[in-house]
Design a protein around this motif. Structure first.
Motif, PDB file in Angstrom:
ATOM      1  N   MET A   1     -78.640 -59.902 -30.506  1.00  0.00           N
ATOM      2  CA  MET A   1     -79.139 -61.128 -31.111  1.00  0.00           C
ATOM      3  C   MET A   1     -78.990 -61.027 -32.621  1.00  0.00           C
ATOM      4  SD  MET A   1     -81.652 -63.092 -32.650  1.00  0.00           S
ATOM      5  CE  MET A   1     -81.637 -64.871 -32.590  1.00  0.00           C
ATOM      6  N   THR A   2     -78.361 -62.039 -33.193  1.00  0.00           N
ATOM      7  CA  THR A   2     -78.219 -62.093 -34.647  1.00  0.00           C
ATOM      8  C   THR A   2     -78.946 -63.322 -35.160  1.00  0.00           C
ATOM      9  OG1 THR A   2     -76.078 -60.979 -34.593  1.00  0.00           O
ATOM     10  CG2 THR A   2     -76.603 -62.268 -36.566  1.00  0.00           C
ATOM     11  N   GLN A   3     -79.826 -63.128 -36.130  1.00  0.00           N
ATOM     12  CA  GLN A   3     -80.508 -64.244 -36.766  1.00  0.00           C
ATOM     13  C   GLN A   3     -80.169 -64.240 -38.244  1.00  0.00           C
ATOM     14  OE1 GLN A   3     -84.579 -64.989 -35.777  1.00  0.00           O
ATOM     15  NE2 GLN A   3     -85.005 -66.087 -37.678  1.00  0.00           N
ATOM     16  N   ILE A   4     -79.559 -65.330 -38.698  1.00  0.00           N
ATOM     17  CA  ILE A   4     -79.218 -65.491 -40.103  1.00  0.00           C
ATOM     18  C   ILE A   4     -80.105 -66.587 -40.664  1.00  0.00           C
ATOM     19  CG2 ILE A   4     -77.397 -66.046 -41.756  1.00  0.00           C
ATOM     20  CD1 ILE A   4     -75.355 -65.060 -39.727  1.00  0.00           C
TER      21      ILE A   4
ATOM     22  N   THR B   1     -87.659 -71.748 -36.875  1.00  0.00           N
ATOM     23  CA  THR B   1     -86.867 -71.081 -35.843  1.00  0.00           C
ATOM     24  C   THR B   1     -87.760 -70.263 -34.924  1.00  0.00           C
ATOM     25  OG1 THR B   1     -86.490 -69.039 -37.119  1.00  0.00           O
ATOM     26  CG2 THR B   1     -84.965 -70.872 -37.497  1.00  0.00           C
ATOM     27  N   ALA B   2     -87.293 -70.061 -33.705  1.00  0.00           N
ATOM     28  CA  ALA B   2     -87.979 -69.193 -32.746  1.00  0.00           C
ATOM     29  C   ALA B   2     -86.965 -68.704 -31.721  1.00  0.00           C
ATOM     30  CB  ALA B   2     -89.117 -69.932 -32.045  1.00  0.00           C
ATOM     31  N   THR B   3     -87.080 -67.453 -31.317  1.00  0.00           N
ATOM     32  CA  THR B   3     -86.197 -66.915 -30.286  1.00  0.00           C
ATOM     33  C   THR B   3     -86.916 -65.807 -29.519  1.00  0.00           C
ATOM     34  OG1 THR B   3     -83.974 -66.015 -29.840  1.00  0.00           O
ATOM     35  CG2 THR B   3     -85.121 -65.186 -31.796  1.00  0.00           C
ATOM     36  N   ASP B   4     -86.568 -65.663 -28.239  1.00  0.00           N
ATOM     37  CA  ASP B   4     -87.178 -64.627 -27.403  1.00  0.00           C
ATOM     38  C   ASP B   4     -86.197 -64.229 -26.316  1.00  0.00           C
ATOM     39  OD1 ASP B   4     -89.076 -63.592 -25.056  1.00  0.00           O
ATOM     40  OD2 ASP B   4     -90.253 -63.562 -26.908  1.00  0.00           O
ATOM     41  N   VAL B   5     -86.237 -62.968 -25.917  1.00  0.00           N
ATOM     42  CA  VAL B   5     -85.342 -62.473 -24.876  1.00  0.00           C
ATOM     43  C   VAL B   5     -85.681 -63.055 -23.504  1.00  0.00           C
ATOM     44  CG1 VAL B   5     -86.721 -60.434 -24.351  1.00  0.00           C
ATOM     45  CG2 VAL B   5     -84.242 -60.353 -23.987  1.00  0.00           C
ATOM     46  N   GLY B   6     -86.925 -63.544 -23.327  1.00  0.00           N
ATOM     47  CA  GLY B   6     -87.355 -64.043 -22.028  1.00  0.00           C
ATOM     48  C   GLY B   6     -87.908 -62.936 -21.159  1.00  0.00           C
ATOM     49  N   HIS B   7     -88.282 -63.288 -19.935  1.00  0.00           N
ATOM     50  CA  HIS B   7     -88.963 -62.338 -19.055  1.00  0.00           C
ATOM     51  C   HIS B   7     -88.024 -61.562 -18.133  1.00  0.00           C
ATOM     52  CE1 HIS B   7     -92.648 -63.968 -20.484  1.00  0.00           C
ATOM     53  NE2 HIS B   7     -92.586 -65.109 -19.822  1.00  0.00           N
TER      54      HIS B   7
ATOM     55  N   ALA C   1     -82.174 -78.090 -32.214  1.00  0.00           N
ATOM     56  CA  ALA C   1     -81.061 -77.407 -31.548  1.00  0.00           C
ATOM     57  C   ALA C   1     -81.646 -76.301 -30.677  1.00  0.00           C
ATOM     58  CB  ALA C   1     -80.091 -76.821 -32.568  1.00  0.00           C
ATOM     59  N   CYS C   2     -81.133 -76.151 -29.459  1.00  0.00           N
ATOM     60  CA  CYS C   2     -81.726 -75.162 -28.547  1.00  0.00           C
ATOM     61  C   CYS C   2     -80.700 -74.654 -27.558  1.00  0.00           C
ATOM     62  CB  CYS C   2     -82.912 -75.758 -27.797  1.00  0.00           C
ATOM     63  SG  CYS C   2     -82.489 -77.184 -26.767  1.00  0.00           S
ATOM     64  N   SER C   3     -80.924 -73.444 -27.077  1.00  0.00           N
ATOM     65  CA  SER C   3     -80.128 -72.905 -25.980  1.00  0.00           C
ATOM     66  C   SER C   3     -80.690 -73.413 -24.659  1.00  0.00           C
ATOM     67  CB  SER C   3     -80.140 -71.372 -26.020  1.00  0.00           C
ATOM     68  OG  SER C   3     -81.452 -70.865 -25.850  1.00  0.00           O
ATOM     69  N   ASP C   4     -79.929 -73.196 -23.581  1.00  0.00           N
ATOM     70  CA  ASP C   4     -80.381 -73.723 -22.287  1.00  0.00           C
ATOM     71  C   ASP C   4     -81.545 -72.928 -21.705  1.00  0.00           C
ATOM     72  OD1 ASP C   4     -79.064 -71.438 -21.403  1.00  0.00           O
ATOM     73  OD2 ASP C   4     -77.894 -72.457 -19.875  1.00  0.00           O
ATOM     74  N   GLY C   5     -81.946 -71.850 -22.374  1.00  0.00           N
ATOM     75  CA  GLY C   5     -83.164 -71.169 -21.969  1.00  0.00           C
ATOM     76  C   GLY C   5     -84.393 -72.048 -22.112  1.00  0.00           C
ATOM     77  N   LEU C   6     -84.305 -73.058 -22.973  1.00  0.00           N
ATOM     78  CA  LEU C   6     -85.368 -74.057 -23.074  1.00  0.00           C
ATOM     79  C   LEU C   6     -85.176 -75.157 -22.041  1.00  0.00           C
ATOM     80  CD1 LEU C   6     -87.815 -75.405 -24.487  1.00  0.00           C
ATOM     81  CD2 LEU C   6     -86.152 -76.525 -26.006  1.00  0.00           C
TER      82      LEU C   6
ATOM     83  N   ASN D   1     -82.761 -66.040 -22.102  1.00  0.00           N
ATOM     84  CA  ASN D   1     -83.079 -66.047 -23.524  1.00  0.00           C
ATOM     85  C   ASN D   1     -83.362 -67.487 -23.956  1.00  0.00           C
ATOM     86  OD1 ASN D   1     -80.077 -64.061 -23.927  1.00  0.00           O
ATOM     87  ND2 ASN D   1     -82.091 -63.329 -23.297  1.00  0.00           N
ATOM     88  N   VAL D   2     -84.256 -67.670 -24.882  1.00  0.00           N
ATOM     89  CA  VAL D   2     -84.570 -69.013 -25.372  1.00  0.00           C
ATOM     90  C   VAL D   2     -84.587 -68.997 -26.896  1.00  0.00           C
ATOM     91  CG1 VAL D   2     -87.054 -68.591 -25.094  1.00  0.00           C
ATOM     92  CG2 VAL D   2     -86.219 -70.923 -25.352  1.00  0.00           C
ATOM     93  N   THR D   3     -83.881 -69.953 -27.488  1.00  0.00           N
ATOM     94  CA  THR D   3     -83.789 -70.048 -28.943  1.00  0.00           C
ATOM     95  C   THR D   3     -83.894 -71.507 -29.355  1.00  0.00           C
ATOM     96  OG1 THR D   3     -82.389 -68.078 -29.054  1.00  0.00           O
ATOM     97  CG2 THR D   3     -82.363 -69.539 -30.964  1.00  0.00           C
ATOM     98  N   VAL D   4     -84.668 -71.764 -30.407  1.00  0.00           N
ATOM     99  CA  VAL D   4     -84.917 -73.129 -30.869  1.00  0.00           C
ATOM    100  C   VAL D   4     -84.867 -73.158 -32.396  1.00  0.00           C
ATOM    101  CG1 VAL D   4     -86.481 -75.107 -30.825  1.00  0.00           C
ATOM    102  CG2 VAL D   4     -86.477 -73.490 -28.902  1.00  0.00           C
ATOM    103  N   VAL D   5     -84.217 -74.177 -32.938  1.00  0.00           N
ATOM    104  CA  VAL D   5     -84.229 -74.446 -34.374  1.00  0.00           C
ATOM    105  C   VAL D   5     -84.643 -75.905 -34.563  1.00  0.00           C
ATOM    106  CG1 VAL D   5     -82.888 -74.576 -36.503  1.00  0.00           C
ATOM    107  CG2 VAL D   5     -82.428 -72.750 -34.855  1.00  0.00           C
ATOM    108  N   VAL D   6     -85.654 -76.144 -35.390  1.00  0.00           N
ATOM    109  CA  VAL D   6     -86.153 -77.493 -35.665  1.00  0.00           C
ATOM    110  C   VAL D   6     -85.948 -77.791 -37.145  1.00  0.00           C
ATOM    111  CG1 VAL D   6     -88.159 -79.018 -35.631  1.00  0.00           C
ATOM    112  CG2 VAL D   6     -87.876 -77.289 -33.837  1.00  0.00           C
ATOM    113  N   VAL D   7     -85.341 -78.939 -37.464  1.00  0.00           N
ATOM    114  CA  VAL D   7     -85.058 -79.325 -38.845  1.00  0.00           C
ATOM    115  C   VAL D   7     -85.679 -80.692 -39.112  1.00  0.00           C
ATOM    116  CG1 VAL D   7     -83.291 -79.716 -40.594  1.00  0.00           C
ATOM    117  CG2 VAL D   7     -82.869 -78.066 -38.746  1.00  0.00           C
ATOM    118  N   ASP D   8     -86.489 -80.794 -40.155  1.00  0.00           N
ATOM    119  CA  ASP D   8     -87.110 -82.053 -40.560  1.00  0.00           C
ATOM    120  C   ASP D   8     -86.513 -82.553 -41.869  1.00  0.00           C
ATOM    121  OD1 ASP D   8     -88.790 -81.965 -38.403  1.00  0.00           O
ATOM    122  OD2 ASP D   8     -90.626 -81.602 -39.550  1.00  0.00           O
TER     123      ASP D   8
END
Length: 267
Positions: A1-4, A28-34, A205-210, A248-255
């Motif tokens: 996992m790379t977070q920039i 931003t938020a990300t997690d490997v999941g269960h 923006a999100c991965s399909d883990g969400l 895995n689940v990753t989310v980025v929210v931009v306002d």
């Protein structure tokens, strides 16, 4: 996992050629999941680019593939604002990088990528939304919630053909089969949408883990709850984990906090 990059409170971003400025805040938020051992998602949250990549491949290849994409997008972000052509070039370069990864010549490796990039059309600021694969970008504005991107997947093609409904698609046995990716020794084929930037606009923006765990009604409820971007991103991630966290689940929210118009011409 790379977070920039990471979450940020309101930040003023000047636009080129005297086109004014925008004030953005993001989380931003990300997690490997269960159930996964490795987080193969990567993300970038560095103006002018905010994106999520969901890697696929044997061993750590998916992690390396998603890393290649966000690294190339980071280089594109150094230009200030980014055009769709610049995004396309970065993805093509990432595809070349992925093809050279050790140990993937036979099995291949690849990644989805989706996100928004700050750009300008004339003197007006826009988000260039881009997508390859089945990660998604959503838009919340003036009490309306919509999926901007269109999944590049087998089930989306079935939905488009009227063979199954959107709700059936989420539980279809081919729900994980995508039709486009960055990598796998194929040139990337991104789709683009240009959205005007207006105060009060929220992009997710999100991965399909969400999206494989949480239905759109619940996503909308959390996105529209009025929490700051970082709290919203973490709430969405926690919802996916509580629903099973199978991926895995990753989310980025931009306002968009504010849009400053161009300075008036002198004379």
């Amino acid at each position: 996992m790379t977070q920039i990059g990471g979450s940020s409170g309101p930040r003023r971003i000047a636009l080129p050629s005297g086109a004014g400025a925008v004030v953005l805040a993001w989380g931003t938020a990300t997690d490997v999941g269960h159930r996964r051992q490795v987080n193969e998602d990567s993300l970038i949250a560095v103006p002018p680019i905010f994106a999520v990549a969901d890697g696929m491949g044997g061993h750590a290849a998916g992690d390396l593939a998603s890393d290649a994409v966000v690294v190339r997008l980071r280089a594109a972000a150094e230009e200030g604002v980014v055009t769709p052509a610049g995004i396309g070039l970065a993805l093509a370069q990432a595809s070349h990088d992925i093809a050279r990864l050790d140990g993937t010549a036979l099995t291949g490796a690849g990644t989805t990528v989706t996100g928004v990039a700050l750009t300008v059309s004339g003197e007006d600021p826009y988000f260039a939304v881009f997508n390859v694969g089945d990660s998604r970008v959503y838009r919340w504005f003036e009490d309306e919630f919509e999926q901007v991107t269109v999944d590049h997947s087998v089930v989306q093609e079935l939905v488009d053909a009227g063979a199954i409904t959107r709700s059936q698609a989420e539980h279809h046995p081919d729900s994980n089969v995508i039709t486009r990716a960055v990598g796998f020794n194929e040139p990337p084929m991104p789709d683009y949408w240009m959205l005007p930037i207006e105060p009060g606009l929220r992009m997710v923006a999100c991965s399909d883990g969400l999206t494989k765990e949480v239905d759109e009604e619940r996503i909308q409820a959390l996105v529209s709850a009025g929490s700051p971007p970082e709290a919203t991103a973490h709430a969405l991630m926690q919802e996916a984990l509580a629903a099973g966290g199978r991926d895995n689940v990753t989310v980025v929210v931009v306002d968009v906090v504010e849009v400053e118009p161009p300075a008036p011409a002198e004379g």
